[in-house]
Scaffold this motif. Structure first.
Motif, mmCIF file in Angstrom:
data_model
loop_
_atom_site.group_PDB
_atom_site.id
_atom_site.type_symbol
_atom_site.label_atom_id
_atom_site.label_comp_id
_atom_site.label_asym_id
_atom_site.label_seq_id
_atom_site.Cartn_x
_atom_site.Cartn_y
_atom_site.Cartn_z
ATOM 1 N N VAL A 163 0.827 -1.211 0.000
ATOM 2 C CA VAL A 163 0.000 0.000 0.000
ATOM 3 C C VAL A 163 0.862 1.262 0.000
ATOM 4 O O VAL A 163 1.915 1.322 0.639
ATOM 5 C CB VAL A 163 -0.955 -0.004 1.218
ATOM 6 N N LYS A 164 0.420 2.271 -0.742
ATOM 7 C CA LYS A 164 1.088 3.562 -0.788
ATOM 8 C C LYS A 164 0.040 4.670 -0.667
ATOM 9 O O LYS A 164 -1.102 4.519 -1.101
ATOM 10 C CB LYS A 164 1.867 3.744 -2.090
ATOM 11 N N LEU A 165 0.464 5.789 -0.086
ATOM 12 C CA LEU A 165 -0.423 6.942 0.112
ATOM 13 C C LEU A 165 0.140 8.155 -0.619
ATOM 14 O O LEU A 165 1.331 8.448 -0.517
ATOM 15 C CB LEU A 165 -0.546 7.255 1.608
ATOM 16 N N VAL A 166 -0.733 8.859 -1.350
ATOM 17 C CA VAL A 166 -0.335 10.093 -2.027
ATOM 18 C C VAL A 166 -1.367 11.169 -1.737
ATOM 19 O O VAL A 166 -2.561 10.986 -2.011
ATOM 20 C CB VAL A 166 -0.221 9.914 -3.552
ATOM 21 N N THR A 167 -0.930 12.266 -1.142
ATOM 22 C CA THR A 167 -1.776 13.452 -1.032
ATOM 23 C C THR A 167 -0.934 14.645 -1.445
ATOM 24 O O THR A 167 0.299 14.646 -1.278
ATOM 25 C CB THR A 167 -2.301 13.680 0.411
ATOM 26 N N SER A 168 -1.548 15.669 -1.989
ATOM 27 C CA SER A 168 -0.799 16.827 -2.472
ATOM 28 C C SER A 168 -0.093 17.561 -1.341
ATOM 29 O O SER A 168 0.934 18.206 -1.546
ATOM 30 C CB SER A 168 -1.743 17.780 -3.217
ATOM 31 N N GLU A 169 -0.636 17.441 -0.114
ATOM 32 C CA GLU A 169 -0.050 18.147 1.024
ATOM 33 C C GLU A 169 1.173 17.436 1.591
ATOM 34 O O GLU A 169 2.098 18.074 2.095
ATOM 35 C CB GLU A 169 -1.089 18.317 2.144
ATOM 36 N N TYR A 173 6.394 16.193 -5.650
ATOM 37 C CA TYR A 173 6.209 15.666 -7.006
ATOM 38 C C TYR A 173 7.149 14.487 -7.251
ATOM 39 O O TYR A 173 6.754 13.475 -7.845
ATOM 40 C CB TYR A 173 6.477 16.772 -8.028
ATOM 41 N N GLU A 174 8.397 14.594 -6.814
ATOM 42 C CA GLU A 174 9.368 13.521 -7.015
ATOM 43 C C GLU A 174 8.935 12.250 -6.287
ATOM 44 O O GLU A 174 9.019 11.139 -6.832
ATOM 45 C CB GLU A 174 10.760 13.952 -6.537
ATOM 46 N N GLU A 175 8.483 12.410 -5.033
ATOM 47 C CA GLU A 175 8.005 11.252 -4.272
ATOM 48 C C GLU A 175 6.779 10.636 -4.939
ATOM 49 O O GLU A 175 6.613 9.415 -4.957
ATOM 50 C CB GLU A 175 7.671 11.678 -2.841
ATOM 51 N N ARG A 176 5.921 11.501 -5.498
ATOM 52 C CA ARG A 176 4.721 11.009 -6.166
ATOM 53 C C ARG A 176 5.090 10.122 -7.350
ATOM 54 O O ARG A 176 4.500 9.058 -7.556
ATOM 55 C CB ARG A 176 3.867 12.181 -6.629
ATOM 56 N N MET A 177 6.090 10.536 -8.120
ATOM 57 C CA MET A 177 6.506 9.748 -9.276
ATOM 58 C C MET A 177 7.094 8.402 -8.844
ATOM 59 O O MET A 177 6.885 7.379 -9.510
ATOM 60 C CB MET A 177 7.528 10.539 -10.108
ATOM 61 N N GLU A 178 7.837 8.388 -7.738
ATOM 62 C CA GLU A 178 8.379 7.137 -7.219
ATOM 63 C C GLU A 178 7.255 6.189 -6.813
ATOM 64 O O GLU A 178 7.317 4.981 -7.074
ATOM 65 C CB GLU A 178 9.282 7.418 -6.009
ATOM 66 N N ILE A 179 6.223 6.744 -6.181
ATOM 67 C CA ILE A 179 5.094 5.921 -5.754
ATOM 68 C C ILE A 179 4.332 5.389 -6.961
ATOM 69 O O ILE A 179 3.903 4.217 -6.984
ATOM 70 C CB ILE A 179 4.165 6.731 -4.831
ATOM 71 N N VAL A 180 4.150 6.220 -7.982
ATOM 72 C CA VAL A 180 3.466 5.770 -9.194
ATOM 73 C C VAL A 180 4.243 4.625 -9.844
ATOM 74 O O VAL A 180 3.646 3.618 -10.280
ATOM 75 C CB VAL A 180 3.291 6.940 -10.182
ATOM 76 N N ASN A 181 5.566 4.736 -9.908
ATOM 77 C CA ASN A 181 6.381 3.660 -10.484
ATOM 78 C C ASN A 181 6.263 2.384 -9.662
ATOM 79 O O ASN A 181 6.192 1.276 -10.220
ATOM 80 C CB ASN A 181 7.843 4.095 -10.577
ATOM 81 N N PHE A 182 6.249 2.528 -8.332
ATOM 82 C CA PHE A 182 6.050 1.366 -7.468
ATOM 83 C C PHE A 182 4.698 0.711 -7.748
ATOM 84 O O PHE A 182 4.581 -0.512 -7.868
ATOM 85 C CB PHE A 182 6.118 1.798 -5.999
ATOM 86 N N PHE A 183 3.679 1.542 -7.873
ATOM 87 C CA PHE A 183 2.319 1.048 -8.121
ATOM 88 C C PHE A 183 2.232 0.327 -9.464
ATOM 89 O O PHE A 183 1.567 -0.709 -9.597
ATOM 90 C CB PHE A 183 1.344 2.217 -8.069
ATOM 91 N N LYS A 184 2.909 0.853 -10.467
ATOM 92 C CA LYS A 184 2.902 0.212 -11.780
ATOM 93 C C LYS A 184 3.537 -1.177 -11.731
ATOM 94 O O LYS A 184 3.061 -2.109 -12.389
ATOM 95 C CB LYS A 184 3.654 1.081 -12.797
ATOM 96 N N LYS A 185 4.596 -1.310 -10.937
ATOM 97 C CA LYS A 185 5.346 -2.569 -10.892
ATOM 98 C C LYS A 185 4.743 -3.595 -9.940
ATOM 99 O O LYS A 185 5.064 -4.782 -10.030
ATOM 100 C CB LYS A 185 6.793 -2.290 -10.474
ATOM 101 N N THR A 186 3.879 -3.144 -9.017
ATOM 102 C CA THR A 186 3.325 -4.056 -7.999
ATOM 103 C C THR A 186 1.970 -4.574 -8.459
ATOM 104 O O THR A 186 0.995 -3.824 -8.534
ATOM 105 C CB THR A 186 3.185 -3.323 -6.651
#
Length: 358
Positions: A163-169, A173-186
């Motif tokens: 599980v990963k959490l993303v909120t704008s607050e 942006y860099e952390e968001r991209m890392e999480i998106v890549n993790f989500f794509k691969k998982t």
């Protein structure tokens, strides 16, 4: 960029050699000021998937006098360009307890009061474990506070590596991209967010969309559901879990929508009203509640719309006049479509709808 466009020297030079100006996401009105600088002899095309203004007091028809409607979601599903949806209604809250804010949307405070209840929080993980194990899921929450609590519930119950959490607050942006890549691969990843990924997220193997909030915004509802609609190999359908009564208030994601009526007859006052409940035989049969009324077969045969089915049943059993039904319809976000269907069933003349809304 917008401020640069409205500067006289910059705008004049930019538009001088253009014949057609294309504006994407036109419903957001991001380029409203820039439109005023475009010469009248130029063609302006605004593109949007949901031609409802983000500012109800400024209808899109004031900027774009003509509307061209392309293919609808159901057409794209039937043609195989989008995945087929399967719907799960989760009775997590009582929509009738929600309050409206000054914009006509449900207030964050009242949404948190409902969705932070233990029963509501528990039902999120239970539905993941019952229907979504081994599959990629995205969860839309009410607020940052709500998202954090949902995230911690998954962390505390053995989902730390998924599980990963993303909120704008909270996330850059860099952390968001890392999480998106993790989500794509998982393969069985779970992505929790508030409204960060309502658009612009293209991950075809998302198989589950959990809408853990209520909204009165048709564009927002369509955008959230659409995150699971991309097609890919081995994906015949995707699942939409509605925790907030949105299916009853806004209808299904792939329903046909009469965009012309929204566009040309949209009224702010009618779009921002809530719907009261009605009791029948001691049971909660409210039109915007958590369970559908079981109707006689002859009523369900005249229309497939659940809202109108409830309306006709109550109108019939309570012996209410047409005025009562019309008042209930006008409180719905898609009131124009409902009025057209109501008029068709009642056999009213075409001008009746225009008489009601004007």
């Amino acid at each position: 960029m917008v401020e640069s466009l409205v500067r006289r020297d910059y705008a004049d030079n930019l538009f001088e050699n253009c014949n057609i100006i294309i504006i994407d996401e036109a419903h957001i009105l991001r380029f409203e000021k820039a439109l005023q600088r475009i010469p009248s002899n130029k063609y302006v095309l605004g593109f949007t998937a949901t031609p409802i203004s983000s500012k109800p007091s400024k209808p899109l028809r004031n900027l774009y006098p003509a509307l061209v409607v392309g293919v609808q979601i159901k057409d794209l599903v039937n043609s195989g360009f989008l995945a087929k949806p399967r719907y799960f209604e989760v009775p997590a809250i009582q929509v009738a307890n929600l309050l409206l804010d000054s914009t006509g949307e449900y207030s964050t405070d009242s949404l948190e009061r409902e969705f932070l209840k233990k029963t509501s929080l528990k039902s999120i993980r239970e539905n993941i474990e019952l229907y979504c194990l081994g599959e990629k899921s995205i969860i839309f929450c009410v607020s940052q506070k709500h998202a954090l609590i949902v995230y911690n519930d998954f962390i505390n119950n053995g989902y730390k590596d998924k599980v990963k959490l993303v909120t704008s607050e909270l996330v850059s942006y860099e952390e968001r991209m890392e999480i998106v890549n993790f989500f794509k691969k998982t393969k069985d990843g779970i992505l929790i967010n508030v409204s960060v990924f309502t658009k612009g997220l293209d991950i075809p193997d998302i198989q589950n969309v959990l809408v853990v909030r209520s909204t009165r915004s048709l564009p927002l509802w369509l955008q959230m559901c659409g995150r699971g609609a991309r097609v890919c190999d081995g994906k015949d359908f995707f699942k939409i879990f509605d925790f907030g009564g949105n299916l009853k208030n806004l209808n299904a994601w792939d329903d046909y929508i009469n965009w012309e009526h929204f566009y040309f007859l949209e009224k702010k006052d009618n779009l921002n009203k809530s719907l009261p409940s009605v009791k029948r035989n001691g049971l909660n049969a409210d039109i915007d509640g958590c369970e559908l009324v079981v109707l006689e077969e002859r009523i369900s045969n005249i229309t497939s719309n659940c809202f109108l089915q409830n309306l006709f049943f109550i109108e019939k059993t309570k012996n209410y006049k047409t005025g009562w039904a019309v008042r209930q319809i006008l409180k719905e976000a898609n009131y124009l479509d409902l009025l057209m269907e109501y008029a068709r069933i009642k056999g009213y003349k075409p001008g009746w709808v225009n008489y009601i809304v004007n």
